[in-house]
Write a protein that holds these residues in place. Structure first.
Motif, PDB file in Angstrom:
ATOM      1  N   GLN A  79     -10.905  13.965   5.119  1.00  0.00           N
ATOM      2  CA  GLN A  79     -11.071  15.401   5.320  1.00  0.00           C
ATOM      3  C   GLN A  79     -11.438  15.735   6.758  1.00  0.00           C
ATOM      4  OE1 GLN A  79     -14.180  15.962   2.379  1.00  0.00           O
ATOM      5  NE2 GLN A  79     -12.744  16.746   0.855  1.00  0.00           N
ATOM      6  N   SER A  80     -11.853  14.736   7.521  1.00  0.00           N
ATOM      7  CA  SER A  80     -12.388  14.995   8.857  1.00  0.00           C
ATOM      8  C   SER A  80     -11.324  15.454   9.846  1.00  0.00           C
ATOM      9  CB  SER A  80     -13.083  13.738   9.396  1.00  0.00           C
ATOM     10  OG  SER A  80     -12.170  12.653   9.453  1.00  0.00           O
ATOM     11  N   GLY A  81     -10.069  15.016   9.659  1.00  0.00           N
ATOM     12  CA  GLY A  81      -9.020  15.389  10.609  1.00  0.00           C
ATOM     13  C   GLY A  81      -8.857  16.889  10.734  1.00  0.00           C
ATOM     14  N   GLY A  82      -8.852  17.573   9.606  1.00  0.00           N
ATOM     15  CA  GLY A  82      -8.734  19.035   9.620  1.00  0.00           C
ATOM     16  C   GLY A  82      -9.944  19.690  10.251  1.00  0.00           C
ATOM     17  N   TYR A  83     -11.137  19.138  10.002  1.00  0.00           N
ATOM     18  CA  TYR A  83     -12.357  19.686  10.598  1.00  0.00           C
ATOM     19  C   TYR A  83     -12.352  19.514  12.123  1.00  0.00           C
ATOM     20  CZ  TYR A  83     -14.334  19.860   5.850  1.00  0.00           C
ATOM     21  OH  TYR A  83     -14.576  20.135   4.534  1.00  0.00           O
ATOM     22  N   VAL A  84     -11.896  18.349  12.582  1.00  0.00           N
ATOM     23  CA  VAL A  84     -11.827  18.096  14.024  1.00  0.00           C
ATOM     24  C   VAL A  84     -10.908  19.105  14.708  1.00  0.00           C
ATOM     25  CG1 VAL A  84     -10.974  16.463  15.759  1.00  0.00           C
ATOM     26  CG2 VAL A  84     -12.410  15.637  13.885  1.00  0.00           C
ATOM     27  N   MET A  85      -9.757  19.354  14.103  1.00  0.00           N
ATOM     28  CA  MET A  85      -8.806  20.303  14.681  1.00  0.00           C
ATOM     29  C   MET A  85      -9.348  21.726  14.641  1.00  0.00           C
ATOM     30  SD  MET A  85      -5.211  18.689  13.329  1.00  0.00           S
ATOM     31  CE  MET A  85      -4.185  19.781  14.286  1.00  0.00           C
ATOM     32  N   GLU A  86     -10.112  22.048  13.593  1.00  0.00           N
ATOM     33  CA  GLU A  86     -10.737  23.365  13.513  1.00  0.00           C
ATOM     34  C   GLU A  86     -11.733  23.559  14.656  1.00  0.00           C
ATOM     35  OE1 GLU A  86     -11.465  27.157  12.099  1.00  0.00           O
ATOM     36  OE2 GLU A  86      -9.922  25.732  11.433  1.00  0.00           O
ATOM     37  N   ALA A  87     -12.505  22.532  14.960  1.00  0.00           N
ATOM     38  CA  ALA A  87     -13.465  22.609  16.064  1.00  0.00           C
ATOM     39  C   ALA A  87     -12.756  22.766  17.402  1.00  0.00           C
ATOM     40  CB  ALA A  87     -14.346  21.366  16.072  1.00  0.00           C
ATOM     41  N   GLU A  88     -11.624  22.107  17.544  1.00  0.00           N
ATOM     42  CA  GLU A  88     -10.862  22.239  18.795  1.00  0.00           C
ATOM     43  C   GLU A  88     -10.296  23.653  18.949  1.00  0.00           C
ATOM     44  OE1 GLU A  88      -8.055  19.032  18.813  1.00  0.00           O
ATOM     45  OE2 GLU A  88      -9.597  17.511  19.218  1.00  0.00           O
TER      46      GLU A  88
END
Length: 436
Positions: A79-88
């Motif tokens: 699930q972290s990939g989507g969260y990382v992109m959201e932060a970017e």
């Protein structure tokens, strides 16, 4: 031409030994407790793994929330990939630690924890600063988000490689004059040093069995993998269970399990079952990749490679170097714990540790997994690699991945480098046999 595509098949369920399943149950139970903390009137403290003061927080009836553990759990669940992109999207750079971006992205998406339930806002941010500068910037972001109080517990960096009386006195003074009074005020609970002593006594008991398990890897074959399997083994002692009866019971259970594997001459349990013949014994420096954890691990055990010691499993405490929480010196013991964690050690100390592991565990060499977004680990790793090679005469290798960003895990690249490294070990062995 018509192409018929069959249904996608799920990968088989990962095989876990009983202790791994038990650890997972403990983690899930903690997340359930965390999610319902406010309903029960409990205060929540956010803190980090290296140098965390779990025993002290329990003295104030606080529930411990560990942001980087949340990122790890989300990485394991992909699930972290989507969260990382959201932060970017929110403006955070690609070079920022992906633990931070996973956490920030999770907050932006409703702050839903790994168990699918909303995580409560923290009442206090407790930063035991132990060498990772990112933690300070991370808590600045969290403080801005949650508008709660931050307590800074400054740990002197071991620049000269040794702990002094002045360092301990400085930290004990902070505990007495700043940390404990603020926790009393925020929690509404009066500090009881005898209560702390009892928690520390329980910590030390669990730490004894934890160290025994880590050092069991000196056996041949090693009954554990101290890097991939070690991720499961360090969870309770590094997080919210240190100082509890649950931790004591877990490590007692784990030790019995490992003792049985030694008696049966077995190697580690892998996601595909018992590992086959042990062909390579490695020491690993640096964190693993969590988004492709199972695939990453498989690249090792398919080749008969077992990690017998790792630096990453010391980020929450270097217990195998003799440290134990001491109930007779409670505040001094908390200070010494923070000073001793791996992230607070200078490069020469880290090199010494890796060299000792290679010699003590009779490893074939050193492997460094350099993490793109983790400067705390990655800075100086090439220098460390060359120095360990020079001191031990054993081959070393360097691979690159990231913590919880799937964009920076290239399976083909990692596999090629690992295969080349195992060939290097074979050549070194052949040269040694030839010289003999």
């Amino acid at each position: 031409m018509t192409v018929i595509v069959g249904p996608k098949t799920k990968p088989p369920e990962a095989i876990k030994d009983a202790s791994m399943a038990r650890q997972k149950q403990m983690v899930n139970a903690h997340y359930d407790r965390l999610a319902s903390a406010k309903e029960r009137g409990e205060k929540v403290a956010a803190t980090f793994v290296p140098g965390n003061l779990n025993e002290l927080l329990m003295c104030f009836d606080m529930v411990n929330n560990l942001p980087e553990v949340n990122a790890i759990q989300n990485g394991l669940r992909r699930q972290s990939g989507g969260y990382v992109m959201e932060a970017e999207k929110l403006g955070h750079s690609e070079d920022v630690c992906t633990y931070v971006k996973s956490d920030i992205g999770m907050m932006a998406k409703g702050n839903i924890g790994p168990n699918g339930k909303p995580l409560p806002d923290p009442d206090v941010l407790l930063l035991s600063y132990t060498g990772c500068f990112t933690f300070m910037k991370w808590f600045e972001l969290l403080r801005r988000q949650y508008k709660c109080e931050t307590i800074m517990f400054q740990t002197p960096y071991l620049a000269d490689g040794r702990i002094t009386k002045d360092m301990i006195s400085y930290m004990v003074k902070q505990l007495r004059q700043d940390v404990i009074p603020k926790l009393e005020r925020i929690s509404g609970v009066k500090f009881d040093i005898d209560r702390l002593r009892e928690y520390l006594r329980k910590s030390a008991k669990a730490e004894d069995d934890h160290v025994w398990v880590l050092q069991s890897a000196k056996h041949k074959p090693s009954p554990i993998d101290a890097y991939f399997g070690g991720i499961y083994y360090i969870g309770p002692i590094f997080g919210a269970f240190r100082g509890t009866d649950d931790a004591i019971e877990y490590y007692k259970f784990l030790r019995a399990e490992v003792e049985q594997r030694i008696a049966q001459g077995k190697g580690p349990v892998t996601p595909d079952g018992d590992m086959g013949q042990e062909r390579y014994r490695l020491v690993v420096e640096g964190p693993p990749n969590y988004t492709n954890f199972r695939q990453f691990w498989k690249m090792f055990y398919d080749e008969g490679a077992v990690v017998v010691a790792s630096s990453y499993t010391k980020v929450g405490g270097t217990y195998d170097y003799g440290f134990r929480h001491d109930p007779d010196r409670p505040l001094e013991s908390l200070a010494e714990y923070c000073l001793n964690v791996y992230t607070n050690r200078n490069l020469p100390m880290r090199v010494d540790m890796l060299e000792n592991y290679i010699n003590e565990y009779e490893a074939d060499g050193l492997l460094i997994n350099s993490i793109k977004s983790c400067n705390s680990f990655s800075a100086g790793q090439l220098l460390m690699m060359r120095e360990v090679e020079k001191r031990t005469g054993k081959p070393a290798a360097f691979i690159e991945t990231d913590l919880v960003d799937p964009r920076y895990f290239s399976a083909a690249n990692v596999k090629n480098r690992l295969e080349s490294y195992f060939q290097m070990i074979e050549q070194k062995r052949a040269g040694f046999r030839g010289a003999a």
